[in-house]
Scaffold this active site. Sequence first.
Site, short mmCIF file in Angstrom:
data_model
loop_
_atom_site.label_atom_id
_atom_site.label_comp_id
_atom_site.label_asym_id
_atom_site.label_seq_id
_atom_site.Cartn_x
_atom_site.Cartn_y
_atom_site.Cartn_z
N PHE A 1 1.16 -1.20 -0.07
CA PHE A 1 -0.13 -0.26 0.02
C PHE A 1 0.50 1.35 -0.08
CE2 PHE A 1 -2.17 3.70 1.59
CZ PHE A 1 -3.79 3.43 0.50
N ASP B 1 9.13 2.86 2.08
CA ASP B 1 8.22 4.04 2.65
C ASP B 1 7.81 3.08 4.15
OD1 ASP B 1 5.66 4.99 2.96
OD2 ASP B 1 4.53 3.93 0.84
N LYS C 1 2.04 10.74 7.34
CA LYS C 1 1.39 10.59 8.43
C LYS C 1 2.00 11.10 10.11
CE LYS C 1 -1.15 6.77 6.62
NZ LYS C 1 -0.88 6.13 6.19
C1 LIG Z 1 -0.80 5.82 4.54
C2 LIG Z 1 0.49 5.15 3.89
C3 LIG Z 1 0.07 5.86 2.67
C4 LIG Z 1 -0.34 6.93 1.83
O1 LIG Z 1 -0.60 8.11 2.34
P1 LIG Z 1 -1.93 9.66 2.43
O2 LIG Z 1 -1.68 10.40 3.30
O3 LIG Z 1 -3.30 8.39 2.31
O4 LIG Z 1 -1.52 10.11 0.76
C5 LIG Z 1 1.58 5.70 1.69
N1 LIG Z 1 1.96 4.68 2.55
C6 LIG Z 1 1.67 4.02 3.27
C7 LIG Z 1 2.72 3.15 4.13
C8 LIG Z 1 0.23 4.40 4.27
O5 LIG Z 1 0.85 3.50 5.46
#
Ligand SMILES: *Cc1c(COP(=O)(O)O)cnc(C)c1O
Length: 397
Positions: free
Chosen positions: A141, A226, A255
């Site tokens: 994700f 990520d 985040k």
């Molecule tokens: C939440 C998340 C994203 C995307 O972040 P948004 O602020 O919702 O665009 C990307 N990578 C990971 C691992 C995430 O948990």
Amino acid sequence: MKTNREYVEFADRFSANNYHPLPVVLTRGKGIWVWDVEGKKYLDMLSGYSALNQGHCHPRIAGALKKQAEKLTLTSRAFHNDRMGEFLKKICDITGYEKTLPMNSGAEAVETAIKVARKWGYSKKRVAEDKAEIMVCENNFHGRTTTIVGFSSETQYRAGFGPFAPGFKMIPYNDTEALEGNINENTIGFMVEPIQGEGGVIMPSDGYLHRCSEICRKNNVLLIADEIQTGLGRTGKLFAYEYENIRPDILIVGKALSGGYYPISAIACDNYIMEVIKPGDHGSTFGGNPLASAIGIAALEVIIEEKLARHAHDLGNWFMDELRKIKSPLILEVRGKGLLIGVVLKEKARPYCERLMELGILAKETHEMVVRFAPPLIIQQKELQWALERISDVLCA
Ligand SMILES: *Cc1c(COP(=O)(O)O)cnc(C)c1O
């Protein structure tokens, strides 16, 4: 309007139907607690998908926001502002990278990493024009833009949204042979989550990232971590990659970078990579604005000064042990690191999340069968004990 139901029905009249939230309407938050419009109090065990590591409405971040909100909020990058430098230095200081590029949402930072990696690939690795390939993992994700959903293995994320951008190759997660075996002369990057949070708190084997890092180095491929969800203390270290004694080439954060106040994200890397970006190559109207910078500085200071990573490490280990002691035929597995924990059930998790809600705990199912427990990192043991009693009641009933 008074009840949760009335608010839900009202919002539903105007909202796109792109989420399936629990039927609770929140109106106030403080620390680990939130209150709904009927006055009921809940323990937040989702933390805005880990954007609220510092807890709701942290006074220090609120103070920084208020002060900056009355002074200067946005300049655009057409002009300099006097807060951005300090924010970017803070990110560099805590990550150890030389440069950083601020954006807003997590998905935008992922897009930024893709652009930077590709440009590095063409200008430094000398990959032929338009041939650059980035490897990604099954069950990943990385966000919801059209490019990003194009390399998702989740059918629903893609269905109806094509055509998709080429240049990505999917390999199984936790499979270093697949990584090594699929690298070719056009491979410029490997993007990976140290733990697949949205994928259901999927943990790779110990040593996986370390081996990936060796393979990438040997083949002149950028390792792109990520850490939007796993970073900033969540897993018991400041960044989850520290468990593997590696240093990714590009780090993606988001985040908790704002403590839940505002969308703030960034990538960080060393200058031999970041220098490929020239004026006009990339940008964002809001990226690096003074309000975001002030919030980001305070959010990072809270994580460091309140030692949230260490706290998540100690409490997370204890909490996971206690969860494993719950004798319920429903539980298949308890897994996670720090305070990013998944309880895998034999049945669909949603009804259990609804029962937890009735008992005052907000958690959300991820990938149908997994309940994720990821409370704000400021939580204390006695509060987790309170949650454990209720979780046990729901899973043993
Ligand atoms: C939440 C998340 C994203 C995307 O972040 P948004 O602020 O919702 O665009 C990307 N990578 C990971 C691992 C995430 O948990």
